[in-house]
Scaffold this active site. Structure first.
Site: not given
Ligand code: CU
Lengths: 530, 293
Positions: A80, A109, A145, A173-174, A257, A259, A261, A272, A306-307, A332, A335, A454
């Protein structure tokens, strides 16, 4: 009128030499075709990943083990997550970039059209491999994941190798997609389209593309080390050989991290675009939006641990990563403030893109605030690996990223198809989603704070009531997306009221100057931007 | 600035190669995914055959794609703006490669600075040390792992030093080849380019020698603990990139023989030379971090 369009269409067709039928889609180098492929692929993956979430919620409907085996439950949480991150959200944003960036900067293009095709078509194959590994003997990936070592090395099953190579393809791909976007933006702008005149969606994607090119290779390195640790006897993540499982987490989150963002900066860009249109005002603080996006991106490289507060690291590390993380809330906040200030005293109308954007601003801010709570090291010791974390990142990713993608779809669908979408279905979709998504994720804060862990298929009895409601919210949210599917099918069949070129009264920008629907080729001679 | 002329940007109509390449990667991934498992569990050959089949399709695709590309380039369909797109694309691709190496350099750094000393009780890890491997001694290169695997450290004198000198010289010869191309001096261009290729091949040959020496005489293997891991992964991926770079140089050499490239039309050559310099820079970092210090 009909004849004119027919003629135009015929003429158009004559010009393009595009093969018909399936070959058109397999061989296309057209950014609009490739983008539509990306968007449909992302939506299908969203439904597939959603179905897996339904399995999870069905199992968690009641305490005890009733529907699936714990190992299969783990495979569901793992796949998932992988599907939603790499198969749904990222391809959806890449698809939106493919459609809109050339239109917004006045380019004919994408810069590298053939590579564009390649970067899309390797994706379905990667996910075919990942999904088919679920049916292997011994099952699919079951380590979350985040594939932490040693779960993914010592204790994983033999689908790990397929997992590794499919992630390699997703990464390729990315990276190719990001190179294409960045080169398009830097090299293909129409004359007069200076950097500081670019629409914010283009700006946020420019910065996102940079993040992608910087961190996807690190993910490739991480999966490679997992592969060699598991199959070739290396010990990067094994203390017996001088390595360290914690090192896996450092490498993974150095990717992980930025990722997150990657999955939210384009959302900021979309919001925006939409908020000024329906507030009929210029975006408040354009330059500060650009600088805020850039500073979020730069800070994202120095906050990864921080993870890992509970994993253990020197005290200085815990403090540094706490403070650096909390710093991100400043740009943030800039924004969110700017969006609100844009709406302030504007002539607001509440069409569907705006509704989703408003929901985004409120609900993403909730996710941002719970993120701030999680950033505080001492309290994270309490929150870590509980449903509070699940609540946090689903507020950010579902009511954040996914809602922004839906806002974008409603905003630009009329430009893509030339017809207004079914507004009644849209209302149903919005309100059902809004109510169910909060029923789904809000109580997770409570059970999380009370200590429900979790990624576990069972839970203590005191969480039963909340979990029942969470599951009901989950099923309702899943079903609500079928309304969206119906709406999209109607839109793609070109049903609905024809729209003007500008579509929305307050819309500004190059994409609203081309006809609706946007012809197969646009801006073959660049427009001049004043 | 005034009256700027816009040449139309070349957007190719449609192309079979990307989808062929996607199919190739699919077979390669499925093949590799089965093959590594078969190595461990005894092979029935399915994985390896699928991998080889995928690689074959990929080769066909690369040849076809580049053939189209070269044809278009030589018939003047590529304008200046497209040239800039290609150059920027190549630069970002190299940046992504740098980040890939960063992951492995990062692992080496982490092992040296953190995990090995911590396993020996540094910082606040006295208990880890006492409980897990109380006889473990921190050292770098890690010739005795906590688990007891022993190996020898590769010195920097001899082959590694020669290889460094060879690769550094090849960076210069590659640059001279480019200068000759700019001046239109085809004879010198061929000579310098050929010389660069020879240096690349010598480097690869010596690298193989070094590996044989490491495996057969030193007991330094990929699975000899974190020192062997980082040694072989870094030099191995680098060697793979040198192989690719040398191959690109060889293709460039044949294109030069056919009379391709000029001051105005030289993207492929430039990209190859950038790639070669990148491979060289990675080696210099690697030489100091892996061998010397
Ligand atoms: Cu993070």
């Amino acid at each position: 009128m009909t004849t004119a369009t027919d003629e135009l269409h015929h003429d158009d067709h004559h010009h393009d030499h595009k093969p018909s039928g399936i070959m058109r889609w397999l061989l296309t180098t057209n950014h609009k075709d490739i983008s539509s492929l990306y968007l449909w692929f992302a939506f299908i993956m969203f439904l597939v990943g959603g179905a897996m979430a339904m399995v999870i919620r069905a199992e968690l409907f009641q305490p005890g083990l009733q529907i699936v085996e714990p190992d299969f439950f783990n495979q569901m949480t793992t796949v998932h997550g992988l599907i939603m991150v790499f198969g749904a959200v990222m391809p959806a944003f890449t698809g939106l970039a493919n459609w809109m960036v050339p239109l917004m900067i006045g380019a004919p293009d994408m810069a590298l059209p053939r590579m564009n095709n390649w970067s899309f078509w390797i994706l379905p194959f990667a996910f075919a491999i990942l999904l088919s590994s679920l049916f292997m003997e011994g099952g699919g990936p079951n380590f979350g994941w985040t594939f932490y070592a040693p779960l993914s090395t010592t204790y994983s099953n033999d689908s790990t190798a397929l997992f590794v190579f499919s992630v390699h393809i997703m990464g390729a791909s990315s990276i190719m997609g990001a190179i294409n976007v960045i080169v398009t933006i830097l090299n293909m702008r129409a004359p007069g389209m200076t950097l500081m005149k670019m629409p914010l969606f283009v700006w946020t994607w420019l910065i996102t593309a940079f993040l992608l090119i910087a961190v996807m290779p690190v993910l490739a390195g991480a999966v490679t080390m997992v592969l060699t640790d598991k199959y070739f006897g290396t010990s990067f993540f094994d203390a017996a050989g001088g390595g360290d499982p914690v090192m896996f987490q450092h490498i993974f989150w150095f990717f992980g991290h930025p990722e997150v963002y990657i999955m939210i900066l384009p959302a900021f860009g979309i919001i925006s675009q939409i908020v000024p249109t329906f507030s009929r005002k210029k975006l408040f603080g354009y330059a500060s939006m650009v600088y805020a996006t850039a500073s979020i991106a730069l800070l994202s490289f120095v906050v990864w641990a921080h993870h890992m507060f509970t994993t253990g690291m020197p005290l200085f590390g815990e403090l540094f990563f706490m403070i650096a993380t909390m710093l991100i809330s400043v740009p943030t906040g800039v924004k969110v403030f700017n969006w609100v200030a844009t709406m302030w005293r504007g002539a607001i109308s509440f069409e569907m893109p705006m509704m989703f954007s408003l929901a985004f601003i409120v609900l993403f801010t909730i996710g941002g605030l719970s993120g701030l709570m999680l950033a505080i090291t001492p309290v994270d010791f309490q929150y870590h690996d509980t449903y509070f974390v699940v609540a946090h990142f689903h507020y950010v990713l579902v009511t954040g990223a996914v809602f922004s993608i839906m806002a974008a779809a409603y905003y630009w669908l009329p430009k893509w198809t030339g017809k207004m979408y079914d507004t009644t279905l849209a209302q149903w979709h919005f309100w059902c989603s809004l109510i169910s998504v909060n029923l789904l994720f809000f109580p997770m804060h409570f059970v999380g704070l009370a200590g429900m862990p979790r990624r576990i298929p069972d839970y203590a009895l005191q969480f039963a009531d909340f979990n029942k409601w969470i599951s009901i919210g989950g099923f309702a949210f899943g079903l609500s997306q079928l309304i969206f599917l119906a709406l999209l099918i109607k839109a793609c069949r070109k049903q609905g009221e024809p729209v003007s070129d500008q579509v929305w009264e307050g819309a500004e920008g190059l994409e609203w100057e081309v006809p609706s629907p946007a012809p197969y080729h646009t801006f073959e001679t660049p427009p001049v931007v004043k | 600035m005034s009256e700027q002329q816009y040449e139309k940007y070349y957007v190719p109509a449609s192309s079979p190669w990307p989808i062929v390449g996607a199919v190739a990667l699919f077979f390669m991934a499925v093949g590799a995914g089965n093959w590594v498992v078969e190595i461990k569990n005894g092979s029935d050959g399915f994985g390896l055959h699928t991998l080889a089949f995928g690689a074959l399709i990929l080769t066909v695709m690369l040849v076809g794609w580049f053939k189209d590309q070269i044809h278009e380039s030589m018939t003047g369909m590529h304008g200046d703006q497209l040239g800039r797109s290609y150059r920027q694309g190549m630069a970002w691709f190299i940046f992504s490669e740098v980040m890939f190496f960063c992951a492995f350099f990062g692992a080496l750094f982490y092992a040296r600075v953190f995990s090995v000393p911590w396993l020996a009780g540094a910082s606040n890890n006295a208990e880890t040390f006492n409980v897990l491997w109380p006889t473990f001694e921190a050292m770098w290169p890690l010739t005795t792992t906590p688990g007891g695997t022993t190996t020898e450290a590769m010195g920097w004198m001899g082959l590694p030093l020669y290889n460094t000198i060879i690769l550094l010289i090849s960076s210069f010869t590659c640059h001279f080849a480019h200068v000759a191309l700019e001046k239109g001096d085809r004879a010198k261009l061929k000579a310098w380019l050929g010389f660069t290729i020879v240096l690349g091949l010598i480097f690869l040959f010596l690298q193989v020698e070094e590996y044989i020496h490491a495996y057969q005489e030193m007991g330094l293997r990929l699975d000899s603990g974190i020192y062997g891991n980082t040694f072989f992964m870094l030099t191995g991926f680098h060697g793979f990139h040198v192989t690719l770079g040398t191959f690109m140089l060889i293709v460039m050499f044949f294109r030069v023989l056919k009379g391709h490239f000029s001051h105005d039309n030289q993207f492929a050559f430039q990209a190859t030379s950038w790639y070669w310099h990148f491979v060289d820079v990675v080696w210099v970092c690697l030489f100091f971090v892996v061998y010397v210090f």
